[in-house]
Design a protein around this motif. Sequence first.
Motif, PDB file in Angstrom:
ATOM      1  N   ILE A   6      -0.108  -4.449   0.186  1.00  0.00           N
ATOM      2  CA  ILE A   6      -0.738  -3.266   0.471  1.00  0.00           C
ATOM      3  C   ILE A   6      -2.145  -3.350   0.150  1.00  0.00           C
ATOM      4  CG2 ILE A   6      -0.440  -1.019  -0.195  1.00  0.00           C
ATOM      5  CD1 ILE A   6       2.317  -1.194  -0.770  1.00  0.00           C
ATOM      6  N   PRO A   7      -3.116  -3.520   1.277  1.00  0.00           N
ATOM      7  CA  PRO A   7      -4.377  -3.588   1.053  1.00  0.00           C
ATOM      8  C   PRO A   7      -4.961  -2.122   0.763  1.00  0.00           C
ATOM      9  CG  PRO A   7      -3.822  -4.423   3.167  1.00  0.00           C
ATOM     10  CD  PRO A   7      -2.649  -3.675   2.674  1.00  0.00           C
ATOM     11  N   ALA A   8      -5.607  -1.982  -0.422  1.00  0.00           N
ATOM     12  CA  ALA A   8      -6.127  -0.727  -0.942  1.00  0.00           C
ATOM     13  C   ALA A   8      -7.429  -0.979  -1.668  1.00  0.00           C
ATOM     14  CB  ALA A   8      -5.041  -0.046  -2.057  1.00  0.00           C
ATOM     15  N   ALA A   9      -8.406  -1.711  -0.810  1.00  0.00           N
ATOM     16  CA  ALA A   9      -9.435  -2.044  -1.486  1.00  0.00           C
ATOM     17  C   ALA A   9     -10.667  -1.712  -0.403  1.00  0.00           C
ATOM     18  CB  ALA A   9      -9.650  -3.714  -1.569  1.00  0.00           C
ATOM     19  N   GLY A  10     -10.436  -0.834   0.589  1.00  0.00           N
ATOM     20  CA  GLY A  10     -11.327  -0.287   1.530  1.00  0.00           C
ATOM     21  C   GLY A  10     -12.372   0.604   0.795  1.00  0.00           C
ATOM     22  N   LEU A  11     -13.451   0.991   1.430  1.00  0.00           N
ATOM     23  CA  LEU A  11     -14.427   1.812   0.855  1.00  0.00           C
ATOM     24  C   LEU A  11     -14.125   3.309   0.933  1.00  0.00           C
ATOM     25  CD1 LEU A  11     -17.781   0.025   1.612  1.00  0.00           C
ATOM     26  CD2 LEU A  11     -16.541   0.052  -0.598  1.00  0.00           C
ATOM     27  N   GLY A  12     -13.218   3.411   1.833  1.00  0.00           N
ATOM     28  CA  GLY A  12     -12.895   5.081   2.033  1.00  0.00           C
ATOM     29  C   GLY A  12     -13.958   5.658   2.260  1.00  0.00           C
ATOM     30  N   THR A  13     -14.975   5.409   3.436  1.00  0.00           N
ATOM     31  CA  THR A  13     -16.052   6.268   3.692  1.00  0.00           C
ATOM     32  C   THR A  13     -16.056   7.549   4.288  1.00  0.00           C
ATOM     33  OG1 THR A  13     -16.814   5.018   5.439  1.00  0.00           O
ATOM     34  CG2 THR A  13     -17.678   3.992   3.356  1.00  0.00           C
ATOM     35  N   ARG A  14     -14.771   7.610   4.867  1.00  0.00           N
ATOM     36  CA  ARG A  14     -14.674   8.634   5.629  1.00  0.00           C
ATOM     37  C   ARG A  14     -14.299   9.707   4.916  1.00  0.00           C
ATOM     38  NH1 ARG A  14     -10.316   6.880   9.415  1.00  0.00           N
ATOM     39  NH2 ARG A  14     -10.159   5.209   7.769  1.00  0.00           N
ATOM     40  N   LYS A 105     -14.757  -7.153   2.720  1.00  0.00           N
ATOM     41  CA  LYS A 105     -15.221  -7.717   3.870  1.00  0.00           C
ATOM     42  C   LYS A 105     -14.303  -7.517   4.980  1.00  0.00           C
ATOM     43  CE  LYS A 105     -16.990 -11.663   1.252  1.00  0.00           C
ATOM     44  NZ  LYS A 105     -16.835 -13.142   1.133  1.00  0.00           N
ATOM     45  N   GLY A 106     -13.267  -6.501   5.067  1.00  0.00           N
ATOM     46  CA  GLY A 106     -12.570  -6.107   6.122  1.00  0.00           C
ATOM     47  C   GLY A 106     -11.165  -6.523   5.642  1.00  0.00           C
ATOM     48  N   LEU A 107     -10.110  -5.847   6.571  1.00  0.00           N
ATOM     49  CA  LEU A 107      -8.815  -5.863   6.442  1.00  0.00           C
ATOM     50  C   LEU A 107      -8.315  -7.282   6.579  1.00  0.00           C
ATOM     51  CD1 LEU A 107      -6.055  -4.407   6.272  1.00  0.00           C
ATOM     52  CD2 LEU A 107      -5.918  -4.127   8.441  1.00  0.00           C
ATOM     53  N   LEU A 127      -0.336  -0.387   5.333  1.00  0.00           N
ATOM     54  CA  LEU A 127      -1.674   0.024   4.955  1.00  0.00           C
ATOM     55  C   LEU A 127      -1.321   1.209   4.159  1.00  0.00           C
ATOM     56  CD1 LEU A 127      -3.872  -0.382   8.082  1.00  0.00           C
ATOM     57  CD2 LEU A 127      -3.239  -1.992   6.218  1.00  0.00           C
ATOM     58  N   GLY A 128      -2.100   1.321   3.043  1.00  0.00           N
ATOM     59  CA  GLY A 128      -1.715   2.396   1.979  1.00  0.00           C
ATOM     60  C   GLY A 128      -2.376   3.720   2.321  1.00  0.00           C
ATOM     61  N   ASP A 129      -3.128   3.945   3.455  1.00  0.00           N
ATOM     62  CA  ASP A 129      -3.118   5.444   4.192  1.00  0.00           C
ATOM     63  C   ASP A 129      -2.564   5.624   5.367  1.00  0.00           C
ATOM     64  OD1 ASP A 129      -4.486   3.432   5.609  1.00  0.00           O
ATOM     65  OD2 ASP A 129      -6.512   4.413   5.634  1.00  0.00           O
TER      66      ASP A 129
HETATM   67  P1  UTP Z   1     -10.106   1.295   7.061  1.00  0.00           P
HETATM   68  O1  UTP Z   1     -10.417   0.758   8.377  1.00  0.00           O
HETATM   69  O2  UTP Z   1      -9.392   2.622   6.709  1.00  0.00           O
HETATM   70  O3  UTP Z   1     -11.257   1.297   6.100  1.00  0.00           O
HETATM   71  O4  UTP Z   1      -9.085   0.255   6.284  1.00  0.00           O
HETATM   72  P2  UTP Z   1     -11.842   1.824   4.752  1.00  0.00           P
HETATM   73  O5  UTP Z   1     -12.888   1.094   4.289  1.00  0.00           O
HETATM   74  O6  UTP Z   1     -10.660   1.975   3.484  1.00  0.00           O
HETATM   75  O7  UTP Z   1     -12.107   3.511   5.171  1.00  0.00           O
HETATM   76  P3  UTP Z   1     -13.537   4.032   5.751  1.00  0.00           P
HETATM   77  O8  UTP Z   1     -13.257   3.701   7.041  1.00  0.00           O
HETATM   78  O9  UTP Z   1     -14.599   3.479   5.141  1.00  0.00           O
HETATM   79  O10 UTP Z   1     -13.238   5.426   5.439  1.00  0.00           O
HETATM   80  C1  UTP Z   1      -7.574   0.140   6.514  1.00  0.00           C
HETATM   81  C2  UTP Z   1      -7.092  -0.458   5.312  1.00  0.00           C
HETATM   82  O11 UTP Z   1      -7.461  -1.701   4.900  1.00  0.00           O
HETATM   83  C3  UTP Z   1      -7.652  -1.662   3.374  1.00  0.00           C
HETATM   84  C4  UTP Z   1      -8.013  -0.228   3.525  1.00  0.00           C
HETATM   85  O12 UTP Z   1      -8.127   0.197   2.003  1.00  0.00           O
HETATM   86  C5  UTP Z   1      -6.955   0.715   4.029  1.00  0.00           C
HETATM   87  O13 UTP Z   1      -5.631   0.816   3.386  1.00  0.00           O
HETATM   88  N1  UTP Z   1      -9.103  -2.502   3.313  1.00  0.00           N
HETATM   89  C6  UTP Z   1      -9.892  -2.303   4.351  1.00  0.00           C
HETATM   90  C7  UTP Z   1      -8.962  -3.432   2.466  1.00  0.00           C
HETATM   91  O14 UTP Z   1      -8.077  -3.415   1.575  1.00  0.00           O
HETATM   92  N2  UTP Z   1     -10.440  -4.224   2.122  1.00  0.00           N
HETATM   93  C8  UTP Z   1     -11.322  -4.152   3.212  1.00  0.00           C
HETATM   94  O15 UTP Z   1     -12.095  -4.755   3.094  1.00  0.00           O
HETATM   95  C9  UTP Z   1     -11.195  -3.150   4.243  1.00  0.00           C
END
Ligand code: UTP
Length: 293
Positions: A6-14, A105-107, A127-129
């Motif tokens: 379960i990837p949960a490392a995104g920045l979540g900028t939205r 650096k991306g999914l 995906l955790g969201d």
């Molecule tokens: P999103 O495309 O939703 O990107 O990632 P994000 O960065 O989390 O959110 P925004 O677009 O900036 O709002 C899809 C999934 O991949 C994970 C995110 O946590 C989410 O579950 N992800 C994404 C990572 O784990 N690492 C990354 O480098 C990018």
Amino acid sequence: MTKAVIPAAGLGTRFLPATKAMPKEMLPVVDRPAIQYVVSEAVNAGLNDVLMITGRSKRALEDHFDRVPGLEMALEAKGDEKKLSLVREATGLGDIHYVRQGDPKGLGHAVLCAKQHVGNEPFAVLLGDDLIDARDELLTIMIDVQAKTGGSVIALMEVDPQQISAYGCADVSTVEGEDFVKINHLVEKPSIEEAPSNLAIIGRYLLHPRVFDVLQKTKPGRGNEIQLTDALEELASAEGEGAGVHAVVFRGRRYDTGDKLSYLQANVVLAAEHEDLGEDFKTWVKEYAKTLD
Ligand code: UTP
């Protein structure tokens, strides 16, 4: 298959500023963090070994799935069994491990961080969201398809063509006598004109470990991120062991919690169906709707 990533490392900028100090996967959907629904879904499908890919502010995530002796003792002393079982719900789920993605650096890169833990067996990525309604079957169907095809399996959903540029998009062919389809091409977030279909990739994947070899060589793509879609595009046309990508077209209920509007919609739908809150919430929503133009 026993492993889920379960990837949960995104920045979540939205979702800023809510995600400034907290992963978006920890935002509550009605009364549980989004990621708890996702871990339950994995465990219910028999994937008891869960690896979370965490980034900055990972503490909240780890703490949520950990025991909290002080809180549990306080509830025990009060004899509050109901709240006690809610607190323990997240700790009794599967065998949870964590690995850090240093830089988001991306999914695709997040999935590559799971290589050592996963080893050489097919695994799921959730995906955790992205929430799939517990009443609708998806993962178990995908597991069956993966066992049949041997390669990787993704989940697609039809979306309004105007929305396709927010998703990965698939060009597919039917497979005779089967409910699943074969992937010819995948493209990450195409413009409406470039999109080969209105079939969007949603956040459930069953991947053959060969994906790691491909991801190691995948160059940053859209948004300068290492895209899982690009690695799957390569696997779709590759030959030999672990090649080929098929897809299940999901027609059930999915809730996206990754951006503000869809998150609010998910909360309204799930609150209306909630066992304890549902009736009161619906009564209030109906009254409130009358006050809107
Ligand atoms: P999103 O495309 O939703 O990107 O990632 P994000 O960065 O989390 O959110 P925004 O677009 O900036 O709002 C899809 C999934 O991949 C994970 C995110 O946590 C989410 O579950 N992800 C994404 C990572 O784990 N690492 C990354 O480098 C990018």
